[in-house]
Enzyme design. Sequence first.
Site: not given
Ligand code: IMP
Ligand code: MG
Length: 184
Positions: A48-49, A104-105, A108, A136, A164, A170
């Site tokens: 959803k982000g 993508e929002d 991480d 990040k 969120d 959100r």
């Molecule tokens: P990744 O797979 O660890 O890169 O995570 C990506 C997803 O985790 C993002 O699309 C977000 O939905 C969620 N996410 C990661 N960090 C944050 C944050 O600081 N706030 C909110 N959602 C996050």
């Molecule tokens: Mg996301």
Amino acid sequence: MAYREIPAEIERVFLDEETIAAQVRRLAARISEDYAEIDNLILVGVLKGAFIFLSDLSRNLTIPHEVDFIALSSYNKGVVNTGAVRFIMDTRSSVTDRNVLVVEDILDTGYTLDYLLRAFQARNPASLRTCVFISKPDRHQVKVPIDYLGFETPDEWLVGYGLDYADRFRTLPYIGILKREVYA
Ligand code: IMP
Ligand code: MG
């Protein structure tokens, strides 16, 4: 909760509305220029982000494009990423032979976007790029190419503007840093 008051769980505002809007306009201008001669552009937002970022980005583009969504899940609850990614909803349109820009929002660990890019690459798009609003860098576990980047942030949990924490915060119009005590 009145939204104009900053919720008690938020440490401070990281990006205010004006800062966000200015950066979205810059990203949209670059994308509009880069794709000016390219047809068949499809923006794919990761739900959803990314829904708020995608709607702002899309309305600032000056080139024709289609909008689609996918939903992936990588978090059971809260902030711990196991690296396991699940497809929850696929795009309506096929991405084969399309110029695909994944929106993508936040990046991480990178597991989610890495998984998605592999899945999309296997469908033979004409091109495949990424637009990530926030990265990040200290948290990345896999190397994922970012073609368009909004902001970088240190290792904090951010909420608002689509982001969120357990489905809360959100729809805040700014991006705030969540107090560590909320998720630690
Ligand atoms: P990744 O797979 O660890 O890169 O995570 C990506 C997803 O985790 C993002 O699309 C977000 O939905 C969620 N996410 C990661 N960090 C944050 C944050 O600081 N706030 C909110 N959602 C996050
Ligand atoms: Mg996301």
